[in-house]
Every structure is written in structure tokens, then in C-alpha cells.
Design a protein around this motif. Structure first.
Motif, PDB file in Angstrom:
ATOM      1  N   TYR A 147     -24.246  -0.528  37.494  1.00 31.08           N
ATOM      2  CA  TYR A 147     -24.245   0.878  37.896  1.00 31.08           C
ATOM      3  C   TYR A 147     -25.091   1.747  36.958  1.00 31.08           C
ATOM      4  CZ  TYR A 147     -20.350   0.456  41.280  1.00 31.08           C
ATOM      5  OH  TYR A 147     -19.574   0.152  42.362  1.00 31.08           O
ATOM      6  N   ALA A 148     -25.195   1.364  35.707  1.00 33.05           N
ATOM      7  CA  ALA A 148     -25.934   2.172  34.738  1.00 33.05           C
ATOM      8  C   ALA A 148     -27.394   2.330  35.128  1.00 33.05           C
ATOM      9  CB  ALA A 148     -25.828   1.556  33.348  1.00 33.05           C
ATOM     10  N   HIS A 149     -27.914   1.413  35.913  1.00 28.96           N
ATOM     11  CA  HIS A 149     -29.316   1.495  36.328  1.00 28.96           C
ATOM     12  C   HIS A 149     -29.561   2.617  37.333  1.00 28.96           C
ATOM     13  CE1 HIS A 149     -29.966  -2.995  35.093  1.00 28.96           C
ATOM     14  NE2 HIS A 149     -29.952  -2.156  34.058  1.00 28.96           N
ATOM     15  N   PHE A 150     -28.487   3.253  37.827  1.00 25.04           N
ATOM     16  CA  PHE A 150     -28.645   4.410  38.717  1.00 25.04           C
ATOM     17  C   PHE A 150     -29.050   5.679  37.946  1.00 25.04           C
ATOM     18  CE2 PHE A 150     -25.518   2.443  41.897  1.00 25.04           C
ATOM     19  CZ  PHE A 150     -26.492   2.225  42.849  1.00 25.04           C
ATOM     20  N   ALA A 151     -29.022   5.641  36.625  1.00 24.42           N
ATOM     21  CA  ALA A 151     -29.207   6.848  35.811  1.00 24.42           C
ATOM     22  C   ALA A 151     -30.441   7.673  36.178  1.00 24.42           C
ATOM     23  CB  ALA A 151     -29.226   6.481  34.327  1.00 24.42           C
ATOM     24  N   PRO A 152     -31.612   7.072  36.481  1.00 26.55           N
ATOM     25  CA  PRO A 152     -32.789   7.895  36.794  1.00 26.55           C
ATOM     26  C   PRO A 152     -32.789   8.451  38.231  1.00 26.55           C
ATOM     27  CG  PRO A 152     -33.401   5.680  35.997  1.00 26.55           C
ATOM     28  CD  PRO A 152     -31.970   5.651  36.371  1.00 26.55           C
ATOM     29  N   CYS A 153     -31.840   8.061  39.050  1.00 28.99           N
ATOM     30  CA  CYS A 153     -31.872   8.418  40.470  1.00 28.99           C
ATOM     31  C   CYS A 153     -31.436   9.871  40.683  1.00 28.99           C
ATOM     32  CB  CYS A 153     -30.971   7.496  41.278  1.00 28.99           C
ATOM     33  SG  CYS A 153     -31.519   5.772  41.301  1.00 28.99           S
ATOM     34  N   ALA A 154     -32.210  10.599  41.470  1.00 32.65           N
ATOM     35  CA  ALA A 154     -31.839  11.960  41.851  1.00 32.65           C
ATOM     36  C   ALA A 154     -30.913  11.973  43.053  1.00 32.65           C
ATOM     37  CB  ALA A 154     -33.086  12.781  42.148  1.00 32.65           C
ATOM     38  N   LEU A 155     -30.871  10.856  43.788  1.00 29.53           N
ATOM     39  CA  LEU A 155     -29.989  10.693  44.940  1.00 29.53           C
ATOM     40  C   LEU A 155     -29.500   9.269  44.985  1.00 29.53           C
ATOM     41  CD1 LEU A 155     -28.763  11.361  47.780  1.00 29.53           C
ATOM     42  CD2 LEU A 155     -31.015  10.782  48.736  1.00 29.53           C
ATOM     43  N   VAL A 156     -28.195   9.085  45.152  1.00 28.32           N
ATOM     44  CA  VAL A 156     -27.607   7.758  45.373  1.00 28.32           C
ATOM     45  C   VAL A 156     -26.764   7.826  46.639  1.00 28.32           C
ATOM     46  CG1 VAL A 156     -26.064   5.948  44.524  1.00 28.32           C
ATOM     47  CG2 VAL A 156     -27.580   7.153  42.931  1.00 28.32           C
ATOM     48  N   VAL A 157     -26.988   6.876  47.542  1.00 34.01           N
ATOM     49  CA  VAL A 157     -26.221   6.787  48.788  1.00 34.01           C
ATOM     50  C   VAL A 157     -25.274   5.602  48.678  1.00 34.01           C
ATOM     51  CG1 VAL A 157     -26.307   6.586  51.297  1.00 34.01           C
ATOM     52  CG2 VAL A 157     -28.178   7.736  50.065  1.00 34.01           C
ATOM     53  N   GLU A 158     -23.993   5.871  48.797  1.00 37.10           N
ATOM     54  CA  GLU A 158     -22.971   4.809  48.765  1.00 37.10           C
ATOM     55  C   GLU A 158     -22.805   4.210  50.154  1.00 37.10           C
ATOM     56  OE1 GLU A 158     -19.535   3.805  50.573  1.00 37.10           O
ATOM     57  OE2 GLU A 158     -19.628   5.974  50.235  1.00 37.10           O
ATOM     58  N   ALA A 159     -22.824   2.864  50.223  1.00 38.04           N
ATOM     59  CA  ALA A 159     -22.688   2.169  51.506  1.00 38.04           C
ATOM     60  C   ALA A 159     -21.810   0.937  51.334  1.00 38.04           C
ATOM     61  CB  ALA A 159     -24.061   1.782  52.053  1.00 38.04           C
ATOM     62  N   VAL A 160     -20.590   1.150  50.837  1.00 35.08           N
ATOM     63  CA  VAL A 160     -19.632   0.056  50.677  1.00 35.08           C
ATOM     64  C   VAL A 160     -18.647   0.097  51.843  1.00 35.08           C
ATOM     65  CG1 VAL A 160     -19.902   0.162  48.167  1.00 35.08           C
ATOM     66  CG2 VAL A 160     -18.005   1.372  49.240  1.00 35.08           C
ATOM     67  N   PRO A 161     -17.828  -0.950  52.031  1.00 34.66           N
ATOM     68  CA  PRO A 161     -16.911  -0.984  53.176  1.00 34.66           C
ATOM     69  C   PRO A 161     -15.963   0.210  53.240  1.00 34.66           C
ATOM     70  CG  PRO A 161     -17.127  -3.168  52.226  1.00 34.66           C
ATOM     71  CD  PRO A 161     -17.851  -2.233  51.306  1.00 34.66           C
ATOM     72  N   GLU A 162     -15.461   0.477  54.460  1.00 37.99           N
ATOM     73  CA  GLU A 162     -14.634   1.649  54.737  1.00 37.99           C
ATOM     74  C   GLU A 162     -13.191   1.450  54.264  1.00 37.99           C
ATOM     75  OE1 GLU A 162     -15.954   4.718  57.030  1.00 37.99           O
ATOM     76  OE2 GLU A 162     -17.087   3.919  55.342  1.00 37.99           O
ATOM     77  N   ILE A 163     -13.035   1.311  52.949  1.00 35.33           N
ATOM     78  CA  ILE A 163     -11.724   1.157  52.314  1.00 35.33           C
ATOM     79  C   ILE A 163     -11.587   2.278  51.296  1.00 35.33           C
ATOM     80  CG2 ILE A 163     -10.253  -0.358  50.944  1.00 35.33           C
ATOM     81  CD1 ILE A 163     -11.977  -2.716  52.035  1.00 35.33           C
ATOM     82  N   TRP A 164     -10.573   3.118  51.468  1.00 35.67           N
ATOM     83  CA  TRP A 164     -10.471   4.342  50.674  1.00 35.67           C
ATOM     84  C   TRP A 164     -10.565   4.089  49.172  1.00 35.67           C
ATOM     85  CZ3 TRP A 164     -10.751   9.419  51.511  1.00 35.67           C
ATOM     86  CH2 TRP A 164     -10.344  10.274  50.480  1.00 35.67           C
ATOM     87  N   ASP A 165      -9.715   3.195  48.647  1.00 31.32           N
ATOM     88  CA  ASP A 165      -9.689   2.962  47.206  1.00 31.32           C
ATOM     89  C   ASP A 165     -11.023   2.434  46.701  1.00 31.32           C
ATOM     90  OD1 ASP A 165      -7.104   3.861  47.124  1.00 31.32           O
ATOM     91  OD2 ASP A 165      -6.195   1.862  47.064  1.00 31.32           O
ATOM     92  N   LEU A 166     -11.668   1.580  47.506  1.00 33.64           N
ATOM     93  CA  LEU A 166     -12.978   1.049  47.128  1.00 33.64           C
ATOM     94  C   LEU A 166     -14.020   2.159  47.111  1.00 33.64           C
ATOM     95  CD1 LEU A 166     -14.903  -1.283  46.499  1.00 33.64           C
ATOM     96  CD2 LEU A 166     -15.103  -1.679  48.974  1.00 33.64           C
ATOM     97  N   LYS A 167     -13.983   3.038  48.128  1.00 34.11           N
ATOM     98  CA  LYS A 167     -14.926   4.161  48.162  1.00 34.11           C
ATOM     99  C   LYS A 167     -14.765   5.030  46.914  1.00 34.11           C
ATOM    100  CE  LYS A 167     -16.817   4.085  52.451  1.00 34.11           C
ATOM    101  NZ  LYS A 167     -18.264   3.979  52.701  1.00 34.11           N
ATOM    102  N   VAL A 168     -13.536   5.407  46.612  1.00 37.33           N
ATOM    103  CA  VAL A 168     -13.285   6.297  45.477  1.00 37.33           C
ATOM    104  C   VAL A 168     -13.756   5.656  44.174  1.00 37.33           C
ATOM    105  CG1 VAL A 168     -11.498   7.399  44.084  1.00 37.33           C
ATOM    106  CG2 VAL A 168     -11.386   7.531  46.582  1.00 37.33           C
ATOM    107  N   ALA A 169     -13.361   4.401  43.945  1.00 34.56           N
ATOM    108  CA  ALA A 169     -13.744   3.722  42.706  1.00 34.56           C
ATOM    109  C   ALA A 169     -15.262   3.589  42.612  1.00 34.56           C
ATOM    110  CB  ALA A 169     -13.088   2.353  42.640  1.00 34.56           C
ATOM    111  N   SER A 170     -15.909   3.292  43.736  1.00 34.85           N
ATOM    112  CA  SER A 170     -17.362   3.114  43.738  1.00 34.85           C
ATOM    113  C   SER A 170     -18.072   4.430  43.448  1.00 34.85           C
ATOM    114  CB  SER A 170     -17.826   2.555  45.086  1.00 34.85           C
ATOM    115  OG  SER A 170     -17.245   1.294  45.335  1.00 34.85           O
ATOM    116  N   LEU A 171     -17.636   5.497  44.123  1.00 34.76           N
ATOM    117  CA  LEU A 171     -18.262   6.801  43.926  1.00 34.76           C
ATOM    118  C   LEU A 171     -18.071   7.302  42.498  1.00 34.76           C
ATOM    119  CD1 LEU A 171     -17.222   8.413  47.328  1.00 34.76           C
ATOM    120  CD2 LEU A 171     -19.573   7.916  46.609  1.00 34.76           C
TER     121      LEU A 171
END
Length: 300
Positions: free
Chosen positions: A95-119
Motif C-alpha cells: 500500500y505504501a507505493h500509493f504515496a505519489p498517487c493523486a487519485l486511488v480507486v478501490e475495487a475490492v469485493p463488496e464486503i463492508w469490513d474489507l472495504k473499510v479496512a482497505s480504504l
């Protein structure tokens, strides 16, 4: 199409042009399609997956999508090759490699806890002015935003499957999303060569709510023996000019995905969205649609 050096000006104002560096969390069918869209628009794209096997799968999916677009002449002149476009793709498990990104789009499965932890995991590595977007097709954007440190920089960018062939992106506005970001997101959608529809946060938004309602009724008709899956789909394609029938679309989206959305909508909007037994049975048998080779139709 050229990319811009940053998503914001020196004063912190959003510009309606694509960022140079875009991240995508998840490289499945949807994530790979989203990565393809930004690559074709000239962005540098980073895809982060859970492990090296998933990274390899994501790479293959993106290469196939880009190669198809190049073969169809959609990438520009003959000098724009698949290899040249793929030079702008990076893949990682960090995840640390996202640091230079001005926009990140999350596209993980539709599971609430997974979405929250990922975001939350992604947000921890982003600059304070970076934008975090979710590709969720039904979960509460306002609820997800409440779990973040910078909810004003959070928005829904609901791409449609298959992404390369779809002209639509649903821009979903959480209560916390800044008005400025909504305008910016519409500009990004236009820069991707797609059309934006802006929807306030509500269960299923507009597209999933309507699409699932039609699909569930089509499933009940198959279950009741009203007509075959093929004839039901043909009725919608020929009679209502749908490009794909509701059952074939369900196969493309994934029966497990449709089941999860239907269960969520049934909890929030009532029994009219209760999944029919035929859907539950098919998912239990592993008949998930085109990704498993069998859904309401057989897939090679």
C-alpha cells in the motif's frame, strides 16, 4: 490524451483533468478494467493486489484489455503499441507505493469490513489532498466516508462491467464529499471518454438498484417457468433495446456479486429485493457466471 502533473493547483483547488499518477486497489476483472481506462487516457497507473499470484493475474488481465484496444485502433497511431502503454503500469503488494498517487480507486469485493479496512489502509499512505474513490456498486458511501480521516476527499466512481466497453461511470456523492470534488470527478469521467451520472448516496444508487430489480424479476420468471433465460433476455434486448439481457448481464457481473447486492438492498430497502432461491442455489453450486464457466448461460 495527455495527463497533468497533479490533481490540484498550488492553491489546493481541484482541476477537472486526470492526475498523472493513479492507483487502483484490486486487480480483478473490475480493477483491471479501471486500470485499463486510465492507462488508455495517458496516466501512470499502479495496481496493488494482495499477493504475487494476484499481481500476476492482474497483469495478464490488463495486458489482454490493452492489447484488444490497440488491435481495434483505439490507442492512437501505429506507434502506440501495447508494450509502450504497459510501460506506464506498475504492480505491487505494498500500500505504501500509493504515496505519489493523486487519485486511488478501490475495487475490492463488496464486503463492508474489507472495504473499510482497505480504504483506511490506502488513506494512511496518501497525501492530505489526494482523492480516494470507491468502485462500490451498492454500499453506503456516507457510511464508508465516516470511517475515513478525510471524508471530504472521498467519492464514488462506480465503473461498469466490462469497463472498456461501458460508456457510463456513476459518480456517487457521500454527504461528506466536497462539492468541488464532485465537479472534478465529472471532469475526470469526461477525460476518460465516458459519461458521468451524478447520484446522491442511497442504497444501490441508481444503476445497481434498477439493474438488480430487473435481474431479480428475470430470475423469478426462470424459476417459475415463465420463459427460458435466453427468451427473457431476448425480450429485453429486442423489445427494450437493452444491449445485453438482465440474465446475461448477471453472468458477466457475477452471480455472487449480484447476490451480495440483493441481500444488502433487501436489508435496506425491503423484501422486494429478496434474492430468489434460484440465485442462492446457483451461487451455492459455484455457478457464478462467466468467471466460473456457468451461470444462467454456459460460458467457454
Amino acid at each position: 490524451m495527455t495527463s497533468t502533473p497533479d490533481a490540484r493547483s498550488d492553491t489546493g483547488a481541484f482541476w477537472p483533468t486526470l492526475p498523472q499518477n493513479v492507483g487502483v486497489l484490486g486487480g480483478g476483472r473490475m480493477g483491471a478494467g479501471i486500470a485499463h481506462a486510465f492507462l488508455m487516457a495517458g496516466c501512470e497507473v499502479l495496481v496493488v493486489e494482495r499477493d504475487l499470484d494476484a499481481v500476476q493475474g492482474a497483469h495478464v488481465r490488463v495486458v489482454l484489455a490493452v492489447d484488444k484496444s490497440v488491435g481495434m485502433g483505439l490507442a492512437g497511431g501505429p506507434e502506440v503499441t501495447t508494450e509502450r502503454i504497459m510501460e506506464r503500469l506498475r504492480l505491487s503488494t505494498n500500500y505504501a507505493h500509493f504515496a505519489p498517487c493523486a487519485l486511488v480507486v478501490e475495487a475490492v469485493p463488496e464486503i463492508w469490513d474489507l472495504k473499510v479496512a482497505s480504504l483506511q489502509g490506502v488513506e494512511a499512505h496518501l497525501a492530505d489532498d489526494a482523492v480516494l474513490a470507491s468502485n462500490t456498486s451498492s454500499l453506503s458511501m456516507t457510511g464508508l466516508a465516516a470511517e475515513l480521516a478525510r471524508p471530504q476527499n472521498f467519492i464514488g466512481l462506480h465503473f461498469f462491467n466490462p469497463v472498456p466497453a461501458s460508456a457510463l461511470i456513476e459518480v456517487v456523492v457521500a454527504r461528506q464529499t466536497s462539492a468541488e470534488l464532485v465537479t472534478t470527478a465529472q471532469g475526470w469521467v469526461q477525460a476518460l471518454g465516458k459519461t458521468a451520472v451524478v447520484v446522491n448516496d442511497a442504497p444501490g444508487f441508481a444503476s445497481s438498484r434498477l439493474g438488480v430489480a430487473i435481474a431479480l424479476e428475470a430470475m423469478r420468471m426462470v424459476e417459475e417457468g415463465v420463459a427460458s433465460a435466453e427468451d427473457i433476455d431476448n425480450a429485453m434486448v429486442l423489445g427494450y433495446k437493452h444491449p445485453t439481457g438482465p440474465l446475461r448481464t448477471t453472468d458477466i457481473v457475477g452471480l455472487d456479486v449480484r447476490l451480495g447486492i440483493a441481500e444488502y438492498l433487501a436489508e435496506t430497502l425491503g423484501e422486494r429485493f429478496a434474492p430468489p432461491q434460484i440465485l442462492r442455489d446457483k451461487v451455492a453450486r459455484g455457478e457464478l457466471g462467466c468467471k466460473s464457466g456457468q451461470g444462467f448461460f454456459p460460458w467457454a
